[in-house]
Design a protein around this motif. Structure first.
Motif, mmCIF file in Angstrom:
data_model
loop_
_atom_site.group_PDB
_atom_site.id
_atom_site.type_symbol
_atom_site.label_atom_id
_atom_site.label_comp_id
_atom_site.label_asym_id
_atom_site.label_seq_id
_atom_site.Cartn_x
_atom_site.Cartn_y
_atom_site.Cartn_z
ATOM 1 N N THR A 153 0.829 -1.195 0.000
ATOM 2 C CA THR A 153 0.000 0.000 0.000
ATOM 3 C C THR A 153 0.862 1.243 0.000
ATOM 4 N N ARG A 229 -1.388 -0.875 -4.063
ATOM 5 C CA ARG A 229 -2.630 -0.110 -4.169
ATOM 6 C C ARG A 229 -2.350 1.317 -3.699
ATOM 7 N N LEU A 231 -3.785 4.613 -1.924
ATOM 8 C CA LEU A 231 -4.796 5.242 -1.084
ATOM 9 C C LEU A 231 -4.405 6.697 -0.862
ATOM 10 N N ASP A 253 -7.262 3.930 -5.537
ATOM 11 C CA ASP A 253 -7.886 2.710 -5.023
ATOM 12 C C ASP A 253 -8.701 2.953 -3.762
ATOM 13 N N GLY A 254 -8.513 4.062 -3.135
ATOM 14 C CA GLY A 254 -9.291 4.379 -1.943
ATOM 15 C C GLY A 254 -8.993 5.785 -1.470
ATOM 16 N N CYS A 255 -9.996 6.440 -0.908
ATOM 17 C CA CYS A 255 -9.867 7.836 -0.485
ATOM 18 C C CYS A 255 -10.588 8.024 0.841
ATOM 19 N N CYS A 272 -15.054 8.815 -2.398
ATOM 20 C CA CYS A 272 -14.329 8.978 -1.137
ATOM 21 C C CYS A 272 -15.205 8.572 0.045
ATOM 22 N N THR A 273 -14.547 8.043 1.068
ATOM 23 C CA THR A 273 -15.193 7.840 2.366
ATOM 24 C C THR A 273 -14.961 9.092 3.198
ATOM 25 N N TRP A 334 -10.699 3.218 8.142
ATOM 26 C CA TRP A 334 -9.513 2.641 7.509
ATOM 27 C C TRP A 334 -9.728 1.151 7.227
ATOM 28 N N LEU A 337 -11.884 0.756 4.279
ATOM 29 C CA LEU A 337 -11.208 1.182 3.058
ATOM 30 C C LEU A 337 -10.159 0.155 2.621
ATOM 31 N N ALA A 340 -11.931 -2.822 1.113
ATOM 32 C CA ALA A 340 -12.474 -2.566 -0.217
ATOM 33 C C ALA A 340 -11.366 -2.490 -1.255
ATOM 34 N N ALA A 341 -10.220 -1.888 -0.876
ATOM 35 C CA ALA A 341 -9.113 -1.750 -1.821
ATOM 36 C C ALA A 341 -8.461 -3.094 -2.142
#
Length: 343
Positions: A153, A229, A231, A253-255, A272-273, A334, A337, A340-341
């Motif tokens: 990550t 990934r 983030l 891949d994630g926010c 985004c989360t 987190w 996220l 999910a990623a």
């Protein structure tokens, strides 16, 4: 006419007392010290008094114009004040887009440190290069030299205006990832976030876009089976910068955004989360509160604006999960996220 003019100061006085007392006596987002509460009440009273007096002077101006009289200076000034007040709902508009780097702008000045659980942290200071893209490319070089491309990550953490990043929030994601993460942070300013925000936040947005774009480009060169990934994370002004920069910087891949200024009552940023403490005044503050409500926040004209403004002072003196403190309270977000990623 003279009777109306005699009554206007009385109306202004009643409005001032009403605004001041409601500001002091109604519930606040966060309970401030008594001195802050009283100061906010006085400011609310003064604001209401000026607004009513300006409205009265504007009415006189309109009457004078209709009668063909030459407008007097004081009503004209009042009209300008009211127009400024009416336009206060238009907050700072962050700029978008990514600037280009000049020749010889990149330097190997990234600093490396170890976070909890063996995680890596790469940081580039404001003096790392002359432009946002130069500092972003310095961060990528630091990422490579630190062996960050071998981690599962890569996290781009956008700091606040002073360069601050929530260490507890980083520690939470590092623990959840088992240390298999490298965090990249690039400074873009050296002044308080409130100053950057009031100036529009363009520097924060440009820097966030440059860093995300540079890291995305480097990761794209890694074979898919070994590619980390990507983030991204922003808190406070950093969250606002990311929200504005991501459409131009490209998909990630994630926010995760925490405590985004002015986000109260607004929908989450697509892709985004968002985490926002219900009593975080930073999320609710905006000059538009003087004249208009926001969904989800009890509102009184003038008074609510000064209540939220006063609540900014104790916002950082709260435990995680309250006020403008997030830290390890972001762990559930987190975990979601990261899960999910990984899919």
């Amino acid at each position: 006419m003279s009777g109306d003019r005699a009554r206007r100061p009385r109306v202004a006085t009643v409005a001032a007392w009403t605004a001041g007392l409601t500001c002091v006596g109604t519930p606040w987002p966060l309970p401030p010290p008594a001195a802050v509460r009283l100061t906010a009440g006085l400011l609310a009273a003064l604001t209401a008094w000026l607004a009513v007096r300006a409205a009265g002077s504007l009415a006189v101006l309109a009457g004078d114009v209709l009668r063909g009289w030459t407008p007097r200076a004081r009503p004209v000034v009042a009209a300008v004040l009211l127009l400024l007040l009416a336009g206060c709902g238009a907050g700072p508009q962050p700029g978008a887009g990514v600037a280009s780097a000049g020749a010889g702008d990149v330097a190997d000045v990234a600093s490396l440190s170890a976070g909890e659980s063996g995680a890596l942290r790469v940081r580039v200071g404001l003096d790392g290069a002359a432009t946002d893209v130069g500092r972003a490319q310095s961060a990528v070089r630091g990422l490579e030299s630190a062996g960050g491309l071998a981690r599962s990550t890569v996290l781009v953490a956008v700091p606040t205006g002073s360069g601050w990043v929530d260490e507890a929030a980083l520690a939470a994601v590092e623990d959840l990832a088992g240390g298999d993460v490298v965090t990249v942070t690039v400074e873009y300013a050296d002044r308080p976030s409130w100053a950057e925000y009031l100036l529009g936040g363009q520097r924060a947005t440009r820097s966030a876009g440059a860093v995300v774009a540079a890291v995305r480009e480097r990761l794209a060169a890694v074979p898919p089976g070994a590619r980390p990934r990507l983030l991204v994370f922003g808190e406070s002004l950093g969250a606002g910068a990311l929200a504005a920069a991501l459409p131009a910087a490209g998909p990630v891949d994630g926010c995760l955004l925490a405590g985004r200024p002015g986000s109260g009552g607004e929908p989450a940023v697509p892709g985004c989360t968002e985490v926002r403490n219900p009593d975080d005044p930073v999320a609710w503050w905006g000059p538009g509160l003087l004249v208009a409500p926001r969904a989800g926040l009890p509102w009184l004209p003038v008074s609510t604006f000064w209540q939220v403004t006063g609540a900014l002072l104790p916002a950082m003196d709260q435990p995680a999960g309250h006020g403008h403190r997030y830290g390890r309270a972001l762990a559930p977000a987190w975990a979601q996220l990261l899960g999910a990623a990984a899919r």
